[in-house]
Design a protein around this motif. Structure first.
Motif, mmCIF file in Angstrom:
data_model
loop_
_atom_site.group_PDB
_atom_site.id
_atom_site.type_symbol
_atom_site.label_atom_id
_atom_site.label_comp_id
_atom_site.label_asym_id
_atom_site.label_seq_id
_atom_site.Cartn_x
_atom_site.Cartn_y
_atom_site.Cartn_z
ATOM 1 N N GLU A 198 13.118 -0.952 -0.231
ATOM 2 C CA GLU A 198 14.605 -1.599 0.435
ATOM 3 C C GLU A 198 14.113 -2.771 1.262
ATOM 4 N N THR A 199 14.503 -3.914 1.185
ATOM 5 C CA THR A 199 13.991 -4.744 2.092
ATOM 6 C C THR A 199 15.280 -5.392 3.210
ATOM 7 N N ILE A 200 15.224 -5.335 4.351
ATOM 8 C CA ILE A 200 16.164 -5.683 5.286
ATOM 9 C C ILE A 200 15.878 -6.548 6.243
ATOM 10 N N LEU A 201 16.318 -8.068 6.120
ATOM 11 C CA LEU A 201 15.839 -9.019 6.982
ATOM 12 C C LEU A 201 17.172 -9.264 7.889
ATOM 13 N N GLY A 202 16.794 -9.533 9.251
ATOM 14 C CA GLY A 202 18.010 -9.456 10.116
ATOM 15 C C GLY A 202 18.291 -8.685 11.074
ATOM 16 N N CYS A 203 19.444 -8.159 11.592
ATOM 17 C CA CYS A 203 19.571 -7.046 12.113
ATOM 18 C C CYS A 203 19.650 -5.893 11.226
ATOM 19 N N PHE A 204 19.015 -4.754 11.986
ATOM 20 C CA PHE A 204 19.237 -3.482 11.079
ATOM 21 C C PHE A 204 19.483 -2.364 12.148
ATOM 22 N N ASP A 205 19.870 -1.335 11.673
ATOM 23 C CA ASP A 205 20.167 0.064 12.471
ATOM 24 C C ASP A 205 18.583 0.531 12.772
ATOM 25 N N ASN A 206 18.503 0.825 14.062
ATOM 26 C CA ASN A 206 17.340 1.556 14.451
ATOM 27 C C ASN A 206 17.461 3.224 13.870
ATOM 28 N N GLU A 207 18.372 3.643 13.160
ATOM 29 C CA GLU A 207 18.556 4.963 12.623
ATOM 30 C C GLU A 207 17.480 5.090 11.541
ATOM 31 N N LEU A 208 17.252 3.623 10.956
ATOM 32 C CA LEU A 208 16.352 3.590 9.853
ATOM 33 C C LEU A 208 14.780 3.941 10.367
ATOM 34 N N LEU A 209 14.459 4.086 11.455
ATOM 35 C CA LEU A 209 13.411 4.491 12.013
ATOM 36 C C LEU A 209 13.242 5.774 12.253
ATOM 37 N N GLN A 210 14.559 6.196 12.901
ATOM 38 C CA GLN A 210 14.733 7.753 13.178
ATOM 39 C C GLN A 210 14.529 8.594 11.968
ATOM 40 N N VAL A 211 14.749 8.183 10.598
ATOM 41 C CA VAL A 211 14.704 8.951 9.604
ATOM 42 C C VAL A 211 13.662 8.948 8.986
ATOM 43 N N ALA A 212 12.717 7.755 9.127
ATOM 44 C CA ALA A 212 11.554 7.584 8.345
ATOM 45 C C ALA A 212 10.362 8.866 8.582
ATOM 46 N N ASP A 213 9.765 9.187 7.694
ATOM 47 C CA ASP A 213 8.407 10.050 7.722
ATOM 48 C C ASP A 213 7.348 9.416 8.520
ATOM 49 N N GLN A 214 7.012 8.121 8.303
ATOM 50 C CA GLN A 214 6.105 7.532 9.047
ATOM 51 C C GLN A 214 6.940 5.814 9.298
ATOM 52 N N LEU A 269 0.757 -1.299 -0.003
ATOM 53 C CA LEU A 269 0.072 0.082 0.113
ATOM 54 C C LEU A 269 1.086 1.360 0.035
ATOM 55 N N ALA A 270 1.971 1.207 0.893
ATOM 56 C CA ALA A 270 2.904 2.603 0.754
ATOM 57 C C ALA A 270 3.453 2.623 -0.442
ATOM 58 N N LEU A 271 3.798 1.688 -1.210
ATOM 59 C CA LEU A 271 4.407 1.676 -2.540
ATOM 60 C C LEU A 271 3.290 2.321 -3.537
ATOM 61 N N ALA A 272 2.237 1.640 -3.443
ATOM 62 C CA ALA A 272 1.001 2.475 -4.389
ATOM 63 C C ALA A 272 0.821 3.600 -4.160
ATOM 64 N N ARG A 273 0.874 4.110 -2.811
ATOM 65 C CA ARG A 273 0.686 5.559 -2.458
ATOM 66 C C ARG A 273 2.040 6.399 -2.799
ATOM 67 N N GLY A 274 3.246 5.853 -3.434
ATOM 68 C CA GLY A 274 4.004 6.564 -3.904
ATOM 69 C C GLY A 274 5.334 6.925 -2.939
ATOM 70 N N ALA A 275 5.341 6.257 -1.995
ATOM 71 C CA ALA A 275 6.400 6.309 -0.664
ATOM 72 C C ALA A 275 7.686 5.377 -1.150
ATOM 73 N N SER A 276 8.760 5.926 -0.733
ATOM 74 C CA SER A 276 9.802 5.206 -0.476
ATOM 75 C C SER A 276 9.817 4.487 0.550
ATOM 76 N N VAL A 277 9.965 3.211 0.487
ATOM 77 C CA VAL A 277 9.549 1.948 1.722
ATOM 78 C C VAL A 277 10.937 1.621 2.102
ATOM 79 N N VAL A 278 11.214 1.247 3.367
ATOM 80 C CA VAL A 278 12.213 0.281 3.810
ATOM 81 C C VAL A 278 11.251 -0.783 4.690
ATOM 82 N N ALA A 279 11.387 -1.867 4.117
ATOM 83 C CA ALA A 279 10.697 -2.930 4.929
ATOM 84 C C ALA A 279 11.730 -3.801 5.806
ATOM 85 N N LEU A 280 11.186 -4.016 7.043
ATOM 86 C CA LEU A 280 12.298 -4.454 8.308
ATOM 87 C C LEU A 280 11.534 -5.633 8.642
#
Length: 494
Positions: free
Chosen positions: A77-93, A44-55
């Motif tokens: 961008e899909t990230i499975l496994g450990c990820f940097d919480n900074e990805l959440l800090q910079v996201a708009d939603q 849905l986010a992609l259909a709404r035109g967003a840049s998406v990081v899936a974690l």
């Protein structure tokens, strides 16, 4: 001429409000958790035109995620496994799947800081067509059955209906349809099962026309910590409901009564078992309704209902009142024509088959707590049964008891009990110490329990799997347990 122009303008505005828009262009959305809800939200986010990081920290999801989400999409961008919480800090939603508590990944702090942290339910509601009315149903037990009944009533009456949420398809799929098939007529009604996990993050956009809390008994307390918190979270389903919107809730529940205090001046309340609301005469099999918005009194005959258990008369009546409350031109007379067509969902007092000895096999694997088992057993008091209880018992808030003593009363009508699984011994001890008057045997696992029950059953009896426990000691989920039970029921056991 003027009236004609006004009507045409209103029609154009209504159609425009139902058309999809790429409202998230230039924004980034983090999807946290890639189960069914997360994958649907990502699409849905992609259909709404967003840049998406899936974690998701579960690396084994890669084949599933790659198969559903197009990895070649430049906005994903899909990230499975450990990820940097900074990805959440910079996201708009940040869209959080219901299985992830707010304590994880610093989500509670992000939410308190003003970060846009929302549930999949609320994310879908942001773009759900305004012409789609929402019927939302929550509660500890019975959600799936009432949602299913309401969806079937609407469908049989030719109302374009989406049925999903916590049951089946996530709500994002309903919203996504407007983007993938813009020429298709939008759903007139979305019937949504809502879990407490989906309500943990306060919503801003999810505003049902009719919302129901069926009941509230101890469950999920390992996450919600107390019944007070549990009730507060459940009552968020009424947030933002105003005007002619209807809130239906059980009468006499002190936790709910306290929790809804802040909503009492905002919408119209109806009761289960009181007026305005509904009452059910189980002897006559008739439901009586009084609609709070219009004061209409009507009745619905339920005798044609084929679903097993007297509790299903209440489930059907609540579904009917909810549909009437949508105010879309459906009355109890129209609903009466659908009662014989209503079918309970799988693993909810589902009749599997009747074997050559005349024994009826009933799958109630969805009964994952004592209260659900109690309701099921009270609904079949006239059917002698061997009841299978066991699995992984849930924590009770009350000290010194585990809840199974409540089953002494309904069990007295039946042939016997077989307990099984990791909590089997505890259940057997509890029932015995509280004066169980029928035989109670103990088995190691469900297969052994079925063998013992088969030997105990007499012609005309039922063998009922209504465990009163979670399934995770032996199975993936209650569906897996129910399917295994059905396989055992349909084969000759050695």
């Amino acid at each position: 001429m003027l009236n004609s122009c006004v009507l045409k303008r209103e029609l154009c505005l209504k159609i425009e409000s139902c058309l999809p828009k790429q409202d998230l262009k230039g924004q980034s959305v983090a999807i946290l958790g890639l189960g069914k809800s997360g994958i649907s939200a990502a699409k849905l986010a992609l259909a709404r035109g967003a840049s998406v990081v899936a974690l998701d920290q579960n690396e084994t999801l890669r084949p599933l995620v790659n198969g559903v989400l197009n990895g070649k999409n430049g906005n994903l961008e899909t990230i499975l496994g450990c990820f940097d919480n900074e990805l959440l800090q910079v996201a708009d939603q940040i869209v959080v799947s219901p299985g992830i508590p707010l304590e994880n990944y610093g989500l509670a702090s992000l939410l308190q800081s003003g970060k846009r942290v929302i549930s999949e339910l609320d994310f879908a509601a942001q773009v759900l067509p305004k012409c789609t009315k929402v019927l939302a149903i929550t509660g500890t037990n019975g959600k799936s059955t009432v949602v299913t009944f309401a969806g079937q009533i609407l469908s049989h009456l030719n109302i374009e209906t989406f049925v999903g949420g916590n049951l089946g398809l996530p709500l994002s799929e309903a919203a996504l349809q407007s983007f993938e098939s813009p020429s298709r007529k939008p759903f007139q009604v979305a019937v949504v099962e809502v879990s407490s996990y989906q309500l943990e993050i306060p919503s801003k956009n999810f505003v049902p026309s009719v919302a129901v809390i069926l009941n509230l008994t101890p469950d999920h307390l390992e996450r919600h910590k107390s019944m007070t918190n549990y009730a507060t979270i459940k009552s968020r389903i009424f947030s933002h409901m105003t005007d002619r919107k209807i809130a239906i809730l059980p009468s006499g529940n002190p936790y709910i009564n306290d929790a809804i205090a802040c909503h009492t001046n905002e919408c119209n309340f109806a009761g289960i078992g009181t007026y305005p609301g509904l009452q059910v005469d189980l002897e006559e099999k008739i439901a009586y309704f009084k609609i709070p918005t219009i004061g209409l009194v009507s009745e619905l005959r339920l005798g044609a209902l084929t679903a097993i258990g007297t509790h299903n008369y209440y489930n059907a009546a609540i579904a009917a009142l909810s549909v009437i409350g949508l105010d879309i031109g459906i009355d109890s007379e129209a609903i009466g024509s659908t009662i014989d067509k209503l079918r309970a969902p799988p693993h909810r007092m589902q009749i599997v088959h009747k074997d050559s000895r005349g024994v009826t096999w009933v799958d109630d694997s969805k009964a994952t707590n004592v209260e659900a088992t109690y309701a099921g057993l009270m609904g079949i008091k006239k059917q002698k049964s061997i009841v299978l209880l066991g699995g992984l018992a849930k924590v009770s808030e009350k000290q010194g008891c585990n809840g199974f003593e409540q089953l002494i009363e309904p069990l007295k009508y039946h042939r016997g009990v077989v307990t099984f699984g990791s909590s089997g011994t505890m259940i057997q001890d509890t029932l015995s110490s509280h004066g169980l008057s029928i035989p109670c045997l103990r088995a190691n696992n469900l297969k052994d329990a079925v063998r013992l029950a088969t030997n105990m059953a007499k012609t005309g009896d039922a063998i009922v799997l209504s465990p009163g426990c979670a399934s995770f000691d032996e199975f993936k989920n209650f569906e897996h347990r129910g399917k295994f039970f059905q396989e055992l029921a349909l084969q000759k056991l050695g």
